[in-house]
Design a protein around this motif. Sequence first.
Motif, PDB file in Angstrom:
ATOM      1  N   HIS A 146      61.919  -5.168  44.766  1.00  0.00           N
ATOM      2  CA  HIS A 146      61.045  -4.461  43.829  1.00  0.00           C
ATOM      3  C   HIS A 146      61.848  -4.196  42.548  1.00  0.00           C
ATOM      4  CE1 HIS A 146      58.606  -1.274  42.123  1.00  0.00           C
ATOM      5  NE2 HIS A 146      57.713  -1.410  43.077  1.00  0.00           N
ATOM      6  N   HIS A 147      61.289  -4.582  41.401  1.00  0.00           N
ATOM      7  CA  HIS A 147      62.029  -4.489  40.139  1.00  0.00           C
ATOM      8  C   HIS A 147      62.510  -3.060  39.835  1.00  0.00           C
ATOM      9  CE1 HIS A 147      63.091  -5.599  36.030  1.00  0.00           C
ATOM     10  NE2 HIS A 147      62.422  -4.561  35.603  1.00  0.00           N
ATOM     11  N   ILE A 148      61.656  -2.079  40.082  1.00  0.00           N
ATOM     12  CA  ILE A 148      62.034  -0.695  39.763  1.00  0.00           C
ATOM     13  C   ILE A 148      63.087  -0.178  40.743  1.00  0.00           C
ATOM     14  CG2 ILE A 148      61.167   1.673  39.538  1.00  0.00           C
ATOM     15  CD1 ILE A 148      60.409  -0.229  37.228  1.00  0.00           C
ATOM     16  N   GLY A 188      65.301  -1.993  41.851  1.00  0.00           N
ATOM     17  CA  GLY A 188      66.497  -2.617  41.282  1.00  0.00           C
ATOM     18  C   GLY A 188      67.068  -1.756  40.159  1.00  0.00           C
ATOM     19  N   HIS A 189      66.191  -1.312  39.231  1.00  0.00           N
ATOM     20  CA  HIS A 189      66.678  -0.454  38.140  1.00  0.00           C
ATOM     21  C   HIS A 189      67.404   0.767  38.708  1.00  0.00           C
ATOM     22  CE1 HIS A 189      65.545  -2.082  34.278  1.00  0.00           C
ATOM     23  NE2 HIS A 189      64.323  -2.358  34.687  1.00  0.00           N
ATOM     24  N   ILE A 190      66.814   1.376  39.743  1.00  0.00           N
ATOM     25  CA  ILE A 190      67.430   2.569  40.349  1.00  0.00           C
ATOM     26  C   ILE A 190      68.795   2.196  40.941  1.00  0.00           C
ATOM     27  CG2 ILE A 190      67.191   4.286  42.210  1.00  0.00           C
ATOM     28  CD1 ILE A 190      64.102   4.099  41.731  1.00  0.00           C
ATOM     29  N   GLY A 236      69.087  -2.260  30.765  1.00  0.00           N
ATOM     30  CA  GLY A 236      68.002  -3.233  30.575  1.00  0.00           C
ATOM     31  C   GLY A 236      67.922  -4.162  31.783  1.00  0.00           C
ATOM     32  N   ASP A 237      67.011  -5.124  31.707  1.00  0.00           N
ATOM     33  CA  ASP A 237      66.826  -6.014  32.851  1.00  0.00           C
ATOM     34  C   ASP A 237      68.060  -6.903  33.073  1.00  0.00           C
ATOM     35  OD1 ASP A 237      64.380  -4.937  33.256  1.00  0.00           O
ATOM     36  OD2 ASP A 237      63.261  -6.583  32.337  1.00  0.00           O
ATOM     37  N   ASN A 238      68.468  -6.994  34.332  1.00  0.00           N
ATOM     38  CA  ASN A 238      69.614  -7.827  34.725  1.00  0.00           C
ATOM     39  C   ASN A 238      69.454  -8.146  36.208  1.00  0.00           C
ATOM     40  OD1 ASN A 238      71.545  -5.880  36.407  1.00  0.00           O
ATOM     41  ND2 ASN A 238      70.571  -4.682  34.807  1.00  0.00           N
TER      42      ASN A 238
END
Length: 343
Positions: free
Chosen positions: A110-112, A114-116, A301-303
């Motif tokens: 899940h992208h979010i 991932g951010h966490i 940012g996205d990575n």
Amino acid sequence: MRILAIETSCDETAAAVVEDGRRIVSSVVYTQIAEHRIYGGVVPEIASRRHMEKIDLVVEKALADAGETVGSVDALAVTAGPGLVGALLVGVNFAKGLSLASGLPLIPVHHIRGHIAANYLAAADLTPPFLCLVASGGHSLIVDVRDYTDLAVLGRSRDDAAGECFDKAARAMGFPYPGGVELDRQARSGDDSKYRFPKPHVEGAPLDMSFSGVKTAVVNLLHNSAQRGETVDVPSLCASFEKTVCEALVTRLFSAARETGAKTVCVAGGVSANTRLRASLEKEGRDRSIRIVMPPLSLTGDNAAMIGAQAYYEFLAGHLADDGLNAVATLPVDRGAPADFNV
Ligand code: KG4
Ligand code: ZN
């Protein structure tokens, strides 16, 4: 355990090799921002096409930088949602192909989440439970991270996300996409008490937020000033706007910390690069003796490194993809098991 992770949910084509969810062995991000800038925002078709052109080069470089090959890593991971479906599909199909060819397990992420998880890369000793403020282009959430794969949303934006609000306000001021960065820069020399905006308050839901009114107030102020021939003090407009948005995020985060008794709070997503937000979190954390963890600017940012970090914990929870893995445009952060992506 070394995981090769792939991220293509928006306008960054990224791949990384991450060890045990905590150490970045390599990380490659190809950003398309310059190309989308002339349109004032991300054009989904262009994003998908560019991902297609770049993904094999980006993955090859991430492997080479790590001194690995597809045959030598232990697992594969890919962002399967939420995001732009056409963009996500490029990463998902590429990863499924690699998994089929190599026999490696594939972990959907899940992208979010991932951010966490970028916070796990920032602080080796960080373990759940903690609270995380997620402020990205598409999401504004206060998340209770009860465990690595057990997350609950305590508060959310009812309309525009914080990043979206930054970008739309910045666009109205004539800044190029993504405007959040330029707005941040201009705000540093402004007076944050010069302009007043409505509070992003939601009646009866103290941890929820509504940013569309703030955005509209900026647009109206610019419009009315232009009609009256008045000049706008742009740095002060940026500072006043930023103050309103950051205060809304930070006060709710610390209210949630008080309610849950959390002793650690983290921040995630593109807006967590914001200078005022970071300074305000540091200060409030100090005042309340709450530990603050923030990803370095390279990971806000996205990575794909953040995807590799979360993937490790999804793997430990037994979350492996099967042939039915698909890409999903929307998915709440409390869901992220493989079946949630098989739609
Ligand atoms: O997390 P992200 O890279 O992409 C999504 O998953 O949405 O977030 C991008 C957002 C954009 O809205 C961008 O303007 C905002 O993060 N952003 C910032 C700053 N740097 C990026 N907003 C405010 N201040 C910044 N310094
Ligand atoms: Zn993102």
